[in-house]
Design a protein around this motif. Structure first.
Motif, PDB file in Angstrom:
ATOM      1  N   HIS A  60       0.801  -1.151   0.032  1.00  0.00           N
ATOM      2  CA  HIS A  60       0.012   0.066  -0.059  1.00  0.00           C
ATOM      3  C   HIS A  60       0.767   1.348   0.142  1.00  0.00           C
ATOM      4  O   HIS A  60       1.403   1.698   0.865  1.00  0.00           O
ATOM      5  N   HIS A 114      -4.763   6.555  -5.555  1.00  0.00           N
ATOM      6  CA  HIS A 114      -6.528   6.718  -5.524  1.00  0.00           C
ATOM      7  C   HIS A 114      -6.939   6.436  -7.066  1.00  0.00           C
ATOM      8  O   HIS A 114      -6.679   7.412  -7.782  1.00  0.00           O
ATOM      9  N   GLU A 152      -6.104   1.999  -5.561  1.00  0.00           N
ATOM     10  CA  GLU A 152      -6.929   1.898  -4.299  1.00  0.00           C
ATOM     11  C   GLU A 152      -8.396   2.749  -4.731  1.00  0.00           C
ATOM     12  O   GLU A 152      -8.067   3.934  -5.175  1.00  0.00           O
ATOM     13  N   HIS A 171     -12.246   2.644   1.130  1.00  0.00           N
ATOM     14  CA  HIS A 171     -11.616   2.192  -0.116  1.00  0.00           C
ATOM     15  C   HIS A 171     -11.099   0.739  -0.074  1.00  0.00           C
ATOM     16  O   HIS A 171     -11.029  -0.032   0.737  1.00  0.00           O
ATOM     17  N   HIS A 211      -7.797  -0.155   5.308  1.00  0.00           N
ATOM     18  CA  HIS A 211      -7.888   0.294   6.505  1.00  0.00           C
ATOM     19  C   HIS A 211      -9.264   0.545   7.013  1.00  0.00           C
ATOM     20  O   HIS A 211      -9.918   1.480   7.035  1.00  0.00           O
ATOM     21  N   ASP A 243       0.458   2.484   3.572  1.00  0.00           N
ATOM     22  CA  ASP A 243      -0.382   3.550   3.270  1.00  0.00           C
ATOM     23  C   ASP A 243       0.725   4.822   3.124  1.00  0.00           C
ATOM     24  O   ASP A 243       0.295   5.825   3.580  1.00  0.00           O
TER      25      ASP A 243
HETATM   26 ZN   LIG Z   1      -7.218   4.792   1.794  1.00  0.00          ZN
END
Ligand SMILES: [Zn+2]
Ligand SMILES: [Zn+2]
Length: 275
Positions: A13, A45, A70, A81, A193, A245
């Protein structure tokens, strides 16, 4: 190398400058290799990986880049997400889907800008309009800082672009549809998450829709949280994934958080089956 497991060090991620991360994809890849990561995914994203998936050798270190993204979607009125992984390059159908999502992001950015009605906030650029770059609240917040309406990105979030202000319209895609599109493109899906309460409330629905995994291995989670999330995943017959992330703005160095491949058995099997 001493201390390295046979499963390899994974970070599934990561964000690049193509969405709200700080580094160019090429630089992120080099830094991940230098940090001793073995398998990574760039999960911008609503954007399929900017670099070709496959094995790269950088400074004598072999690193495998998966295809990834994502995707934002709404379930029961809340935005969540979805991480999507491919063992190879994401197929054209999935790229086209991402481009559509990015174009909606442009419209949401523009609506946010109109609602704020403050001078000097930049226009979405051509690559964003073409669906090759994902605009986020972070971009709007940065635009506000650059135009002098806030002194920091966090202040801009707090004062203008945070959820509670309602200036940026909500995502129109449902999370269930995101899962279905990703699955039909041959992707492996993981709920990024997930908040604990949402996990308990909605995991069943999303597994029914085809969800494969939960992102249960993340920095800052307690041992107890991890154990509970893993148990929940087992009960629903899904596996776990994990990642930092990482965006590169305030995050610690790359590679400090990594998941041993031995802890990702379900994921690795699913990925091999998707190949
Ligand atoms: Zn996210
Ligand atoms: Zn992310």
């Amino acid at each position: 190398m001493a201390g390295r497991s046979s499963g390899g060090r994974h970070d599934l991620h990561l964000h690049t400058v193509r969405s709200d991360g700080r580094l160019e994809p090429e630089e992120l890849l080099v830094r991940c290799a230098r940090a001793g990561l073995d398998v990574i995914a760039m999960t911008d994203h609503d954007l399929a990986s900017p670099l070709a998936a496959g094995e790269y050798v950088i400074h004598d270190h072999a690193i495998r880049l998966l295809g990834g993204a994502e995707v934002s979607g709404v379930h029961a009125g809340q935005e969540f997400h979805l991480l999507v992984y491919f063992p190879h390059d994401p197929p054209p159908t999935f790229r086209a889907f991402c481009a559509t999502r990015c174009k909606e992001r442009v419209r949401r950015y523009e609506a946010g800008r109109r609602a704020l009605d403050l001078p000097g906030v930049p226009d979405p650029d051509t690559s964003a309009r073409r669906g090759e770059r994902a605009l986020t609240r972070h971009h709007l917040a940065r635009g506000l800082v650059e135009a002098g309406h806030a002194t920091s990105v966090s202040e801009a979030f707090r004062r203008f672009t945070g959820d509670r202000h309602g200036n940026v319209p909500k995502v129109s895609l449902s999370l269930v549809e995101a899962i279905q599109v990703a699955k039909s493109a041959g992707g492996v899906t993981s709920w990024a998450h997930p908040p604990a309460a949402a996990l308990r409330a909605h995991l069943g629905d999303l597994v029914d829709a085809g969800l494969d995994a939960i992102e249960a291995l993340r920095p800052g989670m307690s041992t107890r949280e991890r154990r509970e999330t893993r148990a929940l995943a087992r009960r629903h017959g899904v596996f776990v994934t994990g990642g930092s992330d990482w965006h590169g703005w305030k995050d610690p160095e790359l590679g400090l958080f990594a998941i041993d491949g031995a802890d990702l058995e379900g994921f690795r099997t699913a990925l091999a089956e998707a190949a």
